[in-house]
Write a protein that holds these residues in place. Structure first.
Motif, PDB file in Angstrom:
ATOM      1  N   THR A 635       0.837  -1.150   0.077  1.00  0.00           N
ATOM      2  CA  THR A 635       0.079  -0.162   0.087  1.00  0.00           C
ATOM      3  C   THR A 635       0.952   1.386   0.010  1.00  0.00           C
ATOM      4  N   ILE A 636       0.484   1.989  -1.017  1.00  0.00           N
ATOM      5  CA  ILE A 636       1.256   3.535  -1.087  1.00  0.00           C
ATOM      6  C   ILE A 636       0.477   4.522  -0.877  1.00  0.00           C
ATOM      7  N   ALA A 637       0.928   5.578  -0.040  1.00  0.00           N
ATOM      8  CA  ALA A 637       0.124   6.765   0.172  1.00  0.00           C
ATOM      9  C   ALA A 637       1.130   7.887   0.461  1.00  0.00           C
ATOM     10  N   PHE A 638       0.542   8.840  -0.525  1.00  0.00           N
ATOM     11  CA  PHE A 638       1.496  10.235  -0.255  1.00  0.00           C
ATOM     12  C   PHE A 638       0.556  11.510   0.070  1.00  0.00           C
ATOM     13  N   GLU A 639       0.887  12.308   1.121  1.00  0.00           N
ATOM     14  CA  GLU A 639       0.129  13.425   1.241  1.00  0.00           C
ATOM     15  C   GLU A 639       0.784  14.663   0.919  1.00  0.00           C
ATOM     16  N   PHE A 640      -0.116  15.639   0.463  1.00  0.00           N
ATOM     17  CA  PHE A 640       0.490  16.949   0.152  1.00  0.00           C
ATOM     18  C   PHE A 640      -0.266  18.012   0.806  1.00  0.00           C
ATOM     19  N   GLY A 641       0.404  18.992   1.289  1.00  0.00           N
ATOM     20  CA  GLY A 641      -0.287  20.311   1.903  1.00  0.00           C
ATOM     21  C   GLY A 641      -0.462  21.085   0.752  1.00  0.00           C
ATOM     22  N   ILE A 642      -1.525  21.535   0.180  1.00  0.00           N
ATOM     23  CA  ILE A 642      -1.557  22.624  -0.977  1.00  0.00           C
ATOM     24  C   ILE A 642      -2.779  23.474  -0.774  1.00  0.00           C
ATOM     25  N   GLU A 643      -2.781  24.415  -1.652  1.00  0.00           N
ATOM     26  CA  GLU A 643      -3.717  25.520  -1.494  1.00  0.00           C
ATOM     27  C   GLU A 643      -5.009  25.073  -2.408  1.00  0.00           C
ATOM     28  N   SER A 644      -6.085  25.565  -2.073  1.00  0.00           N
ATOM     29  CA  SER A 644      -7.277  24.897  -2.649  1.00  0.00           C
ATOM     30  C   SER A 644      -7.461  25.099  -4.250  1.00  0.00           C
ATOM     31  N   HIS A 645      -6.841  26.268  -4.875  1.00  0.00           N
ATOM     32  CA  HIS A 645      -6.909  26.414  -6.273  1.00  0.00           C
ATOM     33  C   HIS A 645      -5.960  25.682  -6.907  1.00  0.00           C
ATOM     34  N   MET A 646      -5.221  24.861  -6.257  1.00  0.00           N
ATOM     35  CA  MET A 646      -4.090  24.171  -7.047  1.00  0.00           C
ATOM     36  C   MET A 646      -4.553  22.668  -6.755  1.00  0.00           C
ATOM     37  N   GLN A 647      -5.875  22.500  -6.313  1.00  0.00           N
ATOM     38  CA  GLN A 647      -6.304  21.070  -6.030  1.00  0.00           C
ATOM     39  C   GLN A 647      -6.270  20.175  -7.240  1.00  0.00           C
ATOM     40  N   GLU A 648      -6.864  20.628  -8.444  1.00  0.00           N
ATOM     41  CA  GLU A 648      -6.790  19.885  -9.516  1.00  0.00           C
ATOM     42  C   GLU A 648      -5.576  19.444  -9.996  1.00  0.00           C
ATOM     43  N   HIS A 649      -4.598  20.494 -10.253  1.00  0.00           N
ATOM     44  CA  HIS A 649      -3.150  20.228 -10.741  1.00  0.00           C
ATOM     45  C   HIS A 649      -2.528  19.509  -9.915  1.00  0.00           C
ATOM     46  N   VAL A 650      -2.520  19.456  -8.486  1.00  0.00           N
ATOM     47  CA  VAL A 650      -1.801  18.445  -7.723  1.00  0.00           C
ATOM     48  C   VAL A 650      -2.134  17.251  -7.799  1.00  0.00           C
ATOM     49  N   ALA A 651      -3.503  17.135  -8.017  1.00  0.00           N
ATOM     50  CA  ALA A 651      -4.276  15.801  -7.946  1.00  0.00           C
ATOM     51  C   ALA A 651      -3.602  15.007  -9.049  1.00  0.00           C
ATOM     52  N   SER A 652      -3.612  15.669 -10.411  1.00  0.00           N
ATOM     53  CA  SER A 652      -3.251  14.956 -11.679  1.00  0.00           C
ATOM     54  C   SER A 652      -1.768  14.528 -11.356  1.00  0.00           C
ATOM     55  N   MET A 653      -0.921  15.597 -11.088  1.00  0.00           N
ATOM     56  CA  MET A 653       0.595  15.199 -10.780  1.00  0.00           C
ATOM     57  C   MET A 653       0.970  14.030  -9.592  1.00  0.00           C
ATOM     58  N   ALA A 654      -0.209  14.234  -8.653  1.00  0.00           N
ATOM     59  CA  ALA A 654       0.019  13.057  -7.596  1.00  0.00           C
ATOM     60  C   ALA A 654      -0.235  11.729  -8.302  1.00  0.00           C
ATOM     61  N   ARG A 655      -1.335  11.805  -8.979  1.00  0.00           N
ATOM     62  CA  ARG A 655      -1.765  10.427  -9.548  1.00  0.00           C
ATOM     63  C   ARG A 655      -0.694   9.984 -10.501  1.00  0.00           C
ATOM     64  N   GLN A 656      -0.166  10.686 -11.175  1.00  0.00           N
ATOM     65  CA  GLN A 656       1.106  10.310 -12.033  1.00  0.00           C
ATOM     66  C   GLN A 656       2.274   9.877 -11.316  1.00  0.00           C
ATOM     67  N   TYR A 657       2.522  10.560 -10.237  1.00  0.00           N
ATOM     68  CA  TYR A 657       3.569  10.228  -9.425  1.00  0.00           C
ATOM     69  C   TYR A 657       3.634   8.805  -8.860  1.00  0.00           C
ATOM     70  N   VAL A 658       2.252   8.528  -8.104  1.00  0.00           N
ATOM     71  CA  VAL A 658       2.132   7.297  -7.448  1.00  0.00           C
ATOM     72  C   VAL A 658       2.218   6.066  -8.903  1.00  0.00           C
ATOM     73  N   ARG A 659       1.838   6.545  -9.785  1.00  0.00           N
ATOM     74  CA  ARG A 659       1.823   5.471 -10.951  1.00  0.00           C
ATOM     75  C   ARG A 659       3.221   5.079 -11.180  1.00  0.00           C
ATOM     76  N   GLY A 660       4.055   6.260 -11.117  1.00  0.00           N
ATOM     77  CA  GLY A 660       5.437   5.857 -11.627  1.00  0.00           C
ATOM     78  C   GLY A 660       6.019   5.203 -10.542  1.00  0.00           C
ATOM     79  N   ILE A 661       5.955   5.537  -9.406  1.00  0.00           N
ATOM     80  CA  ILE A 661       6.382   4.680  -8.184  1.00  0.00           C
ATOM     81  C   ILE A 661       5.897   3.049  -8.347  1.00  0.00           C
ATOM     82  N   ILE A 662       4.649   3.003  -8.779  1.00  0.00           N
ATOM     83  CA  ILE A 662       4.179   1.569  -9.010  1.00  0.00           C
ATOM     84  C   ILE A 662       5.188   0.903  -9.887  1.00  0.00           C
TER      85      ILE A 662
END
Length: 837
Positions: A635-662
């Motif tokens: 199980t892999i989990a990564f947490e990010f502290g962000i500002e609300s207006h960057m939510q969509e951008h960080v979500a896309s980046m985090a999804r690709q990052y976890v896929r890269g780790i997998i």
């Protein structure tokens, strides 16, 4: 040679005349001894000059006094150690005698049943079987069953359920109600955690343990009842009602929630009755069981998203031990509703070995660790001025934060965004409670940097990969899977405030060992990532990033152990209440098959992953020729502290990052698997060093050549056996390069313990850094002899670990290690009888 005398008031010189010291002189010498127990000749002369009361004493007499004082200290420590071992052996002998008595009763019962069934086949009219062979503690439950006591929510009804729970628990703890078998890999002895057993053929899964702990029974009961303190999977225990009983006991109604260990399964909850009472012999009992509708007791409605599991009569029998401490018997017996999870995960909920590792043995470890902390003094303070209890609290915060991220409970403010069926789940949390912890550092006037916490998580199935080895790779080869830009982004939520206290002594990677427990290894470390982030004041100048990291489950020999690597960015001041956003990995074995791995893969992953000429990894086949089929879930989990207006951008980046780790983990797992070959794995090997097995053989051959004796006592000829024996050698064995400024290249386990480092961080330590001034002078004078004659014997002294702690050693031997062509490959040191001062 000088001889010791009582209280240190007499010293003797070579001419046989004794010198009597005054009380004031003894007091001054004692004070100096605690500051420096082994002063050099220069330091002794300096002491005489600085302390006028010692001015009439010759330096040789001072030397004799310190020798005698060290000898007395060593004798005291040895006597204390032997007394402790004797007490432990006595208590362990008592436990073994009780276990033997229980087994004899079980054999007697089986013989009786066998005789009964044989007679029953010939004479069906015989009466029901006699139960006189059962343990005396089980007799009460038969009486209770025959009396048909009240079973309702009244105090009398709850007391009836409690007394029945007590009788059933005792029949499991000391009787024959459950067929117990010894836990694989766990052998009782003076250095073991205790006597561990698991169930065979009973309803649900059960585990039992008994051991000696250095705490009073009331303190033990207090700890075991505080389940979130020692059980990392326990989210909360709420006491709903408390009822005192006429016999001085207490009945509690509890609601307990457990975290799900992976994103693929729902969490569990329990509705429990807990009964605390004192037996006639003075033993303290804390027993528990689930309350069900069939008992007509009080009920608790089902909670959404939780699976209601059942705890069968379980608990703790705590008896005072002669000479102090307690003997504790533990029984855990549960039905975890395995049918509610995917079939591939059911071994997690159906294996008594897993229950024993994560629950039964966990409480024993906690009790032993707290007992150790109670007996330790200021010497237990580590390099950061923190005691083990404080580090343990930090590790619990990291583990709890990771569990919260994996589970994402809605009542904590988490909600899923995007497609819930995606391979990577994205959840966000904007609740004030969550953000308050993240922005805690900025209560001094700085503006908060996070308004939303985003978590990207996923789970994957691994085939034929030992969790301990994979986790060790993830820890020691971070660059193979981590992205520096993401590390900087993770740390962006931790703003550096105007603090004066900074963490020092980072030589690349610093290890802070927590109190190690037997058969279990857990430690924290701080990793310094240089120049990755940017300071808030200057967007151009890079700054260092610090990660607080928790590692556990890296012992390959432990059965059913969960391996975890959890980390969180920290501020350079690293306060105890520092905000933590944990991320990381959890690897849980699903099968009971145990990986038989070769030591070279254990000790040096990079060497093991070296690609052969045919494109086959050297770790692709097991040394024994056997192929294992163990599975595990990561199980892999990564947490990010962000500002609300960057939510969509960080979500896309985090999804690709976890896929890269997998993808990276799959590639590494394929290389580590002994039953697969990989022609595409291009992992780097340490330049200039041979494989661990070859190096071990060179070390032993060179020692035999120069010293005329064997370094290892074993007569094993195989490379694997030589490496294994060298790795487990009690003395510290360390190799350094043949450079102008020698750096360390290899060490056995004792060497790593002495230097308080790892194999990877070892290469950042130079030889001169570990010696004090006297040691450096001795090394400089002996180094030419090592180069000319091939070896040298060094007198005892003091060296320093990577954390700056002084380490004394009785003597040391250094020799050149020659390769196959008789060329000098490196220099090897063995430090004999070393210990932390």
């Amino acid at each position: 040679m000088a001889m010791s005398c009582k209280d240190g008031k007499l010293g003797c010189l070579d001419n046989g005349k004794y010198v009597r010291y005054t009380p004031e002189q003894v007091e001054a010498l004692e004070r100096l001894y605690h500051e420096c127990p082994k002063p050099s000749s220069i330091r002794r002369q300096q002491l005489i000059r600085e302390c006028p009361i010692l001015s009439n004493i010759e330096p040789k007499q001072i030397k004799v006094w310190f020798q005698n004082r060290r000898c007395r200290e060593k004798q005291r420590k040895e006597a204390s150690r032997l007394q402790a071992v004797n007490r432990k052996l006595t208590a362990m002998n008592k436990l073994l005698m009780e276990e033997n008595d229980r087994l004899q009763k079980q054999v007697s019962q089986l013989v009786h049943e066998n005789s009964y069934f044989r007679q029953h086949t010939h004479n069906p009219s015989l009466p029901a079987k006699d139960t006189s062979c059962e343990s005396v503690v089980t007799s009460g439950q038969h009486q209770l069953a025959s009396q048909n006591p009240p079973r309702d929510a009244s105090p009398a009804g709850l007391l009836s359920i409690a007394e029945e729970t007590l009788a059933e628990f005792l029949s499991k703890a000391t009787g024959t109600a459950v067929e117990w078998v010894q836990m694989p890999g766990m052998k009782p002895g003076p250095d073991s955690i205790g006597i561990i057993a698991i169930s065979h053929g009973c309803t649900g899964v059960a585990a039992r343990a008994c051991g000696l702990v250095g705490l009073e029974p009331t303190r033990v009961a207090e700890i075991v009842k505080d389940r979130p303190l020692w059980f990392r999977e326990c989210r909360a225990v709420d006491v709903m009602n408390v009822l005192p009983t006429a016999n001085g006991g207490t009945i509690e109604l509890l609601y307990m929630q457990l975290y799900a260990p992976t994103t693929l399964a729902p969490p569990r909850d329990f509705w429990l009755l807990r009964y605390t009472s004192v037996l006639e012999d003075g033993s303290l009992v804390v027993c528990e069981r689930s309350l069900k509708s069939t008992q007509n007791g009080p009920s608790m409605p089902l909670v959404q998203h939780f699976v209601r599991a059942e705890m069968l009569p379980s608990g703790y029998l705590i008896r005072p031990c002669d000479g102090g401490g307690s003997i504790i018997h533990i029984v855990d017996h549960m039905d975890l509703e395995a049918c509610s999870v995917p079939e591939v995960l059911r071994p997690l909920y159906e294996s008594p070995k897993v229950l024993a590792q994560k629950t039964t043995m966990a409480v024993l470890r906690q009790l032993k660790q707290i007992a150790q902390e109670v007996t330790q003094t200021n010497s237990s303070v580590n390099g950061w001025g923190r005691r083990p209890a404080a580090l343990r609290a930090l590790s619990q915060r990291l583990s709890r934060g990771f569990n919260e991220a994996v589970n994402g409970f809605t009542d904590e403010g988490w909600s899923v965004i995007g497609d819930s069926m995606d391979d990577v789940t994205i959840t966000v949390n904007s609740s004030p409670d969550k953000l308050m912890g993240v922005n805690l550092t900025f209560s001094n006037g700085f503006a908060p940097v996070s308004s939303v916490v985003l978590c990207a998580k996923a789970s994957m199935l691994l085939q034929n990969v030992p969790p301990a080895i994979l986790l060790r790779f993830l820890r020691e080869h971070r660059s193979e899977w981590a992205d520096n830009n993401i590390d900087a982004y993770l740390a962006a939520a931790v703003k550096v405030g105007p603090c004066s206290a900074r963490v020092g002594g980072f030589g690349g990677q610093v290890i802070l060992p927590l109190a190690h427990t037997i058969e279990h290894e857990e430690f924290m470390e701080v990793i310094k990532l240089e120049g990755l982030g940017h300071s808030p004041e200057d967007a151009i100048v890079p700054r260092d990033i610090f990660l607080l990291q928790l590692c556990s489950g890296m012992d390959e020999s432990a059965v059913g152990t969960c391996a975890e690597l959890i980390f969180a960015p920290i501020d350079a001041s690293f306060a105890d209440d520092a905000p933590l956003l944990p991320s990381g990995f959890r690897i849980i074995p699903l099968d009971s098959a145990k990986e038989i791995s070769s030591p070279n893969r254990t000790l040096d992953l990079a060497s093991a992953l070296e690609i052969g000429s045919a494109g086959t990894t050297k770790a692709s086949t097991d040394q024994s020729g056997n192929s294992t089929c163990a599975r595990s879930v990561m199980t892999i989990a990564f947490e990010f502290g962000i500002e609300s207006h960057m939510q969509e951008h960080v979500a896309s980046m985090a999804r690709q990052y976890v896929r890269g780790i997998i993808s990276s983990v799959q590639r590494v797992a394929l290389a580590l698997s002994p039953s697969h070959i990989s022609s595409q794995v291009g992992l780097r090997t340490p330049l200039g060093t041979p494989e661990a097995q070859t190096l071990a053989r060179w070390i032993c051959q060179s020692y035999r050549c120069y010293m005329g004796v064997e370094l290892l006592k074993s007569n094993s000829e195989g490379n694997e056996s030589v490496l294994k024996n060298l790795w487990h050698h009690t003395d510290a064995i360390i190799c350094c390069s043949m450079k102008a400024l020698p750096v360390f290249t290899f060490a056995n386990q004792a060497g790593l313990d002495m230097l308080e480092t790892t194999l990877v961080a070892l290469q950042d330590i130079s030889l001169e850094k570990i010696f004090d001034e006297n040691g450096k002078k001795t090394l400089c004078s002996e180094f030419p002899q090592i180069m000319q004659q091939g070896f040298a014997c060094l007198q005892g002294g003091i060296c320093l670990s990577s954390m700056g702690r002084p380490v004394s050693y009785e003597r040391a031997v250094a020799w050149k290690v020659l390769n196959e062509e008789e060329n000098a490959h490196c220099i090897c040191f063995v430090f004999i009888n070393w210990s932390f001062v």
